[in-house]
Design a protein around this motif. Structure first.
Motif, PDB file in Angstrom:
ATOM      1  N   SER A   1       0.824  -1.387  -0.242  1.00 24.49           N
ATOM      2  CA  SER A   1      -0.088  -0.136   0.043  1.00 24.49           C
ATOM      3  C   SER A   1       0.735   1.007  -0.113  1.00 24.49           C
ATOM      4  CB  SER A   1      -0.975   0.009   1.378  1.00 24.49           C
ATOM      5  OG  SER A   1      -0.231   0.033   2.333  1.00 24.49           O
TER       6      SER A   1
ATOM      7  N   ARG B   1      -0.337  -6.148 -19.686  1.00 24.04           N
ATOM      8  CA  ARG B   1      -1.212  -6.088 -18.692  1.00 24.04           C
ATOM      9  C   ARG B   1      -1.799  -7.511 -18.370  1.00 24.04           C
ATOM     10  NH1 ARG B   1      -6.845  -2.345 -18.295  1.00 24.04           N
ATOM     11  NH2 ARG B   1      -7.828  -3.526 -16.367  1.00 24.04           N
TER      12      ARG B   1
ATOM     13  N   ASP C   1      -9.490  -5.602  -3.873  1.00 20.68           N
ATOM     14  CA  ASP C   1      -8.274  -4.551  -3.938  1.00 20.68           C
ATOM     15  C   ASP C   1      -7.090  -4.941  -3.680  1.00 20.68           C
ATOM     16  OD1 ASP C   1      -7.451  -3.299  -0.877  1.00 20.68           O
ATOM     17  OD2 ASP C   1      -9.529  -4.365  -0.994  1.00 20.68           O
ATOM     18  N   LYS C   2      -6.242  -4.340  -3.888  1.00 16.19           N
ATOM     19  CA  LYS C   2      -4.536  -4.615  -3.445  1.00 16.19           C
ATOM     20  C   LYS C   2      -4.339  -4.849  -2.024  1.00 16.19           C
ATOM     21  CE  LYS C   2      -2.326  -0.112  -3.652  1.00 16.19           C
ATOM     22  NZ  LYS C   2      -1.393   0.762  -4.231  1.00 16.19           N
TER      23      LYS C   2
ATOM     24  N   GLY D   1       3.163   2.056  -2.101  1.00 19.37           N
ATOM     25  CA  GLY D   1       3.854   2.378  -3.468  1.00 19.37           C
ATOM     26  C   GLY D   1       3.156   1.715  -4.517  1.00 19.37           C
ATOM     27  N   TYR D   2       3.818   1.643  -5.585  1.00 17.92           N
ATOM     28  CA  TYR D   2       3.022   0.731  -6.603  1.00 17.92           C
ATOM     29  C   TYR D   2       3.382  -0.544  -6.489  1.00 17.92           C
ATOM     30  CZ  TYR D   2       2.658   5.444  -8.542  1.00 17.92           C
ATOM     31  OH  TYR D   2       2.438   7.025  -8.764  1.00 17.92           O
ATOM     32  N   ALA D   3       2.377  -1.359  -7.280  1.00 21.33           N
ATOM     33  CA  ALA D   3       2.573  -3.003  -7.156  1.00 21.33           C
ATOM     34  C   ALA D   3       1.972  -3.339  -8.720  1.00 21.33           C
ATOM     35  CB  ALA D   3       1.666  -3.597  -5.987  1.00 21.33           C
ATOM     36  N   ASN D   4       2.583  -4.655  -8.893  1.00 25.95           N
ATOM     37  CA  ASN D   4       2.049  -5.295 -10.363  1.00 25.95           C
ATOM     38  C   ASN D   4       0.711  -5.921 -10.142  1.00 25.95           C
ATOM     39  OD1 ASN D   4       2.996  -7.379  -8.123  1.00 25.95           O
ATOM     40  ND2 ASN D   4       3.329  -8.686  -9.860  1.00 25.95           N
ATOM     41  N   LEU D   5      -0.129  -5.300  -9.544  1.00 26.50           N
ATOM     42  CA  LEU D   5      -1.563  -5.613  -9.276  1.00 26.50           C
ATOM     43  C   LEU D   5      -2.348  -6.258 -10.514  1.00 26.50           C
ATOM     44  CD1 LEU D   5      -4.158  -5.656  -7.493  1.00 26.50           C
ATOM     45  CD2 LEU D   5      -4.795  -3.471  -8.238  1.00 26.50           C
TER      46      LEU D   5
ATOM     47  N   ARG E   1      -5.410  -9.471 -11.597  1.00 24.90           N
ATOM     48  CA  ARG E   1      -5.130  -9.387 -10.078  1.00 24.90           C
ATOM     49  C   ARG E   1      -5.551 -10.723  -9.598  1.00 24.90           C
ATOM     50  NH1 ARG E   1      -8.496  -4.911  -8.042  1.00 24.90           N
ATOM     51  NH2 ARG E   1      -7.765  -3.723  -9.809  1.00 24.90           N
TER      52      ARG E   1
ATOM     53  N   TYR F   1      -0.364  -6.263 -13.590  1.00 23.79           N
ATOM     54  CA  TYR F   1       0.744  -6.159 -14.711  1.00 23.79           C
ATOM     55  C   TYR F   1       1.592  -7.539 -14.478  1.00 23.79           C
ATOM     56  CZ  TYR F   1       4.723  -4.061 -17.244  1.00 23.79           C
ATOM     57  OH  TYR F   1       5.756  -3.685 -18.102  1.00 23.79           O
TER      58      TYR F   1
END
Length: 461
Positions: free
Chosen positions: A110, A125, A325-326, A112-116, A128, A118
């Motif tokens: 949470s 693409r 959600d992530k 930062g960014y993540a390969n949700l 998830r 990707y």
């Protein structure tokens, strides 16, 4: 009532208070506008006290009152609490607490960014759902898996995708009401399917299902009555029988297990709780269950089953509305990894609580009592029962040892003590039985023992 009008003249102005060191700190911490507003309220309360015959408070007191106002105003509304009720999966208190590893995973994802969505290998693409699908397949023996944001959403998605405009057959004994007044029949109707009830409240046979099947039937639905018991003259239909009938007629079987247990509860002296593994092995086409009950993870609705069936659910438009959600995915993946590694009983709080021995419980309560006694507080041990809760294993209890505070040794009524515990910095939720306030160490995390004892000392010493 008479009052001294000169006391009003002694009151400092808002501006004078703002220019003190403490006033400047308030402005820096909460903003100039909020500090000003709080000081005005503090001065208004001071004037009311003067009119009632009181004296002008000091500037320090006025500033302290303003600071207290602001601190209380900015307390989080959703707060952590200490659960001393003995209800392990306490829905009102947030159900299953997460493992430390799951919490760390949430923080890592949470901040930062993540390969949700990707694919790092392909650079394109992704989905998830791949983050937990393989683990769920390994743990349950399913061909495929999908995750939504809660189990009611999983049921709604499953019925919408598989039975829209068609009939779904269910036993009358399984038309349950879940938490918050939500009822399974209502959820089913929202999916656009037609509910067909068979059997009676206490007895439903395979012949009842067979007689209800028409050309419009799409699904035979089984709902595990996880939050109540029907005992005595009863009969229900096993998933193996439902699956045989459904597949013979070209239909699907959906099994809503609710609690999502992956371990053998009987090892702990509890009744058997159906598992996703068992349901799939018995022939169910899709099984759904919760992530935050006996699984011990975050709130989620998990669907496992045949690949073709899960693919239909994944493509349904409703999937977008109920997707996970992530942060929840991160916690769920880590929780499932505990099962993969065979460490669930050590790492997942719900299973640590269930497997906690009477010796450990007695040791913890005895330590509490010894610490309280050094401050002149009289407490004793009492045998009792912990419950599973959360719509899981209804009627099942575990023996426990409780900390008991009798009304005769508490300086004020027990309901006042209970309220003051709930008003503690970290609220402590206990229970009152007859003339005794009881705290169950089974549901108090080990690292919270010190805080429980400190709170009791502050209120009773």
């Amino acid at each position: 009532m008479t009052f001294d009008a000169n006391q009003f003249r002694l009151l400092p102005s808002v501006d004078e208070l703002l220019h003190t060191t403490q006033g400047q700190t308030l402005s820096a911490s909460f903003s100039h506008a909020l500090a000003t507003s709080a000081l005005r309220l503090s001065l208004a309360e001071a004037r009311d006290k003067i009119r009632a015959g009181g004296l002008c408070p000091s500037s320090e007191s006025l500033l302290a009152a303003a600071e207290l106002q602001l601190q209380q105003r900015f307390l989080p509304h959703l707060r952590p609490v200490i659960n001393a009720t003995g209800v392990i999966i306490n829905t009102n208190l947030g159900r299953a607490p997460l493992s430390q590893e799951a919490l760390q995973a949430v923080q890592n994802i949470s901040t930062g960014y993540a390969n949700l969505e990707y694919d790092l290998e392909q650079g394109t693409r992704g989905s998830r759902h791949v983050h937990v699908a393989q683990i769920l397949k390994d743990l349950t023996g399913a061909e495929a898996a999908l995750v939504t944001n809660n189990n009611a959403a999983a049921v709604l998605l499953g019925l919408s995708a598989l039975a829209l405009g068609h009939e779904v057959v269910i036993s009358r004994g399984q038309l349950v009401e879940i938490g918050g007044g939500f009822r399974v029949p209502d959820v089913m109707r929202q999916s656009g399917c037609q509910l067909v009830e068979v059997g009676t409240t206490n007895r439903t046979r395979i012949a009842d299902y067979a007689a209800a099947i028409t050309e419009r039937t799409a699904v035979l639905l089984s709902v595990h009555p996880s939050n109540f018991l029907i005992t005595g003259f009863t009969e229900s239909t096993a998933i193996t029988e439902l699956a045989a009938l459904a597949h013979e007629r070209g239909l699907l079987v959906m099994d809503d297990l609710g609690s999502g247990c992956l371990l053998d509860c009987e090892r702990y002296g509890l009744a058997h709780e159906p598992t996703p593994q068992e349901s799939l092995a018995a022939g169910a086409d899709v099984v759904c269950f919760s992530g935050d009950k006996l699984l011990g993870g975050p709130q989620a609705g998990i669907l496992v089953g045949k690949a073709a069936v899960i693919a239909r659910l994944a493509k349904h438009p409703l999937m977008r509305a109920v997707r996970i959600d992530k942060m929840t995915l991160a916690a769920l993946e880590t929780t499932l990894r505990h099962y993969q590694r065979g460490e669930a009983e050590r790492k997942i709080p719900v299973w640590r609580m269930i497997s906690m021995t009477m010796e450990t419980l007695m040791q913890r309560v005895t330590a509490w009592i010894q610490q309280l006694s050094t401050h002149g507080i009289s407490a004793r041990t009492q045998t009792g029962e912990s419950t599973i809760g959360g719509g899981s294993l209804p009627g099942e209890t575990l023996p426990t040892t409780l900390l008991a505070l009798d009304a005769s040794v508490v300086p004020y009524p027990l309901d006042i003590l209970s309220q003051r515990l709930r008003s503690h910095t970290t609220p402590i939720v206990a229970r009152i039985f007859r003339d005794t306030l009881l705290l169950d160490p089974r549901t108090v995390l080990e690292e919270q023992d010190t805080e429980v004892v400190a709170a009791l000392i502050s209120l009773l010493a």
